[in-house]
Scaffold this active site. Sequence first.
Site, PDB file in Angstrom:
ATOM      1  N   SER A  26      48.897  57.594  64.941  1.00  0.00           N
ATOM      2  CA  SER A  26      48.094  58.716  65.419  1.00  0.00           C
ATOM      3  C   SER A  26      48.777  60.051  65.189  1.00  0.00           C
ATOM      4  O   SER A  26      48.230  60.955  64.563  1.00  0.00           O
ATOM      5  CB  SER A  26      47.793  58.546  66.915  1.00  0.00           C
ATOM      6  OG  SER A  26      47.184  59.715  67.440  1.00  0.00           O
ATOM      7  N   GLN A  27      50.014  60.211  65.685  1.00  0.00           N
ATOM      8  CA  GLN A  27      50.729  61.460  65.483  1.00  0.00           C
ATOM      9  C   GLN A  27      51.311  61.547  64.074  1.00  0.00           C
ATOM     10  O   GLN A  27      51.323  62.620  63.458  1.00  0.00           O
ATOM     11  CB  GLN A  27      51.843  61.607  66.521  1.00  0.00           C
ATOM     12  CG  GLN A  27      51.371  61.934  67.921  1.00  0.00           C
ATOM     13  CD  GLN A  27      50.782  63.330  68.044  1.00  0.00           C
ATOM     14  OE1 GLN A  27      51.115  64.228  67.289  1.00  0.00           O
ATOM     15  NE2 GLN A  27      49.886  63.501  69.005  1.00  0.00           N
ATOM     16  N   ASP A  82      57.206  53.949  72.236  1.00  0.00           N
ATOM     17  CA  ASP A  82      58.462  54.024  72.985  1.00  0.00           C
ATOM     18  C   ASP A  82      59.231  52.710  72.975  1.00  0.00           C
ATOM     19  O   ASP A  82      60.458  52.696  72.815  1.00  0.00           O
ATOM     20  CB  ASP A  82      58.188  54.421  74.445  1.00  0.00           C
ATOM     21  CG  ASP A  82      57.709  55.854  74.586  1.00  0.00           C
ATOM     22  OD1 ASP A  82      58.076  56.688  73.742  1.00  0.00           O
ATOM     23  OD2 ASP A  82      56.959  56.133  75.540  1.00  0.00           O
ATOM     24  N   HIS A 107      58.089  62.683  72.195  1.00  0.00           N
ATOM     25  CA  HIS A 107      58.096  62.321  73.617  1.00  0.00           C
ATOM     26  C   HIS A 107      59.547  62.042  73.985  1.00  0.00           C
ATOM     27  O   HIS A 107      60.300  61.496  73.174  1.00  0.00           O
ATOM     28  CB  HIS A 107      57.213  61.095  73.854  1.00  0.00           C
ATOM     29  CG  HIS A 107      57.177  60.609  75.273  1.00  0.00           C
ATOM     30  ND1 HIS A 107      57.119  61.458  76.363  1.00  0.00           N
ATOM     31  CD2 HIS A 107      57.176  59.351  75.789  1.00  0.00           C
ATOM     32  CE1 HIS A 107      57.085  60.749  77.486  1.00  0.00           C
ATOM     33  NE2 HIS A 107      57.123  59.468  77.160  1.00  0.00           N
ATOM     34  N   SER A 251      25.621  72.039  90.312  1.00  0.00           N
ATOM     35  CA  SER A 251      24.697  72.508  91.352  1.00  0.00           C
ATOM     36  C   SER A 251      25.449  72.897  92.624  1.00  0.00           C
ATOM     37  O   SER A 251      26.584  72.466  92.846  1.00  0.00           O
ATOM     38  CB  SER A 251      23.685  71.406  91.690  1.00  0.00           C
ATOM     39  OG  SER A 251      24.326  70.340  92.386  1.00  0.00           O
TER      40      SER A 251
END
Length: 331
Positions: A26-27, A82, A107, A251
């Site tokens: 993904s990264q 990780d 990370h 609302s």
Amino acid sequence: MNVLMEKDADPGVLRGKRIAIIGFGSQGHAHAQNLRDSGYDVVVAEQRDAAVRARVEAAGLKVFDTPDAVAQADVVMILLPDELQKGIYEKDIAPNLKDGAYLAFAHGFSIHFQRIVPAKSINVFMVAPKGPGHLVRRQYEAGGGVPCLLAVHQDPSGNTRTLGLAYACGIGGGRAGVLETTFKEETETDLFGEQAVLCGGLTELIRAGFETLTDAGYALEMAYFECVHEVKLIVDLIYERGITGMRDSISNTAEYGDLTRGKKVIAQPSREAMKQILADIQSGDFAREWVAECEAGKPNMMAMAQKEVNHPAEVIGRRLRALMPFIQAGK
């Protein structure tokens, strides 16, 4: 917290340096292509999987085995799960890392919890985009960027912050803002957010609401729409406008219910549980538990995940989503 932009960066510090992206997930695919399109020299390290390597080559990038990619690189960005980083670092990265090279992460888990302990001669920094890889790539291609976090752990060369900022700008972060932090702060806040709010907290809140309605005799379909489907509507409003902006868009009845009832759900017991979750992260207890789970083959994780697949909210959700082709079209 200091916020840096492209004007604060020196892109020249990365010129002439080869960057190895370890992992094309993904990264990885976003970092590799964005850096390449920013004019930098990029190679990719991937396993000997024909399909994965074909995707790398289709993107116009060179792909190597990890030891070969690391040996020729000046900057090595580890973009692996990780739980896999320690083993691959010790086997394929550390023995081939140039003295004085720059080792990077998206990370802080492996560094903060000392799963990986680089030699003192290695520069270590983190560039963590605050968004998934497909968004990092899409925003870059559109001329924008995703905000990034920047941290420095070791700086024997004296210019690791400058190089890390250039890297962050190379993937588009400088167009949106690069925030300076530490490995400790990024790791502990990221884990806490995932466990207490974004994933663990939210999914349990959704299930609890769904079960409260169905236990009271309401239709599964109605419970799904009210407690699962419409979460996206509210989250999108918060994402775009903040909590106050969301309340301006719903609302008056919904806003009053929000202001008067929400704190009954997330009351003191929930806040105490959050404090304990944070304490477990800070002490390293969670990291040790997760590492032990991975070393055992993830039996508890897989059993719990399989059980959740068959939860009534998931079963009815699969049927209802099939009636909404616009959801699939938006993937």
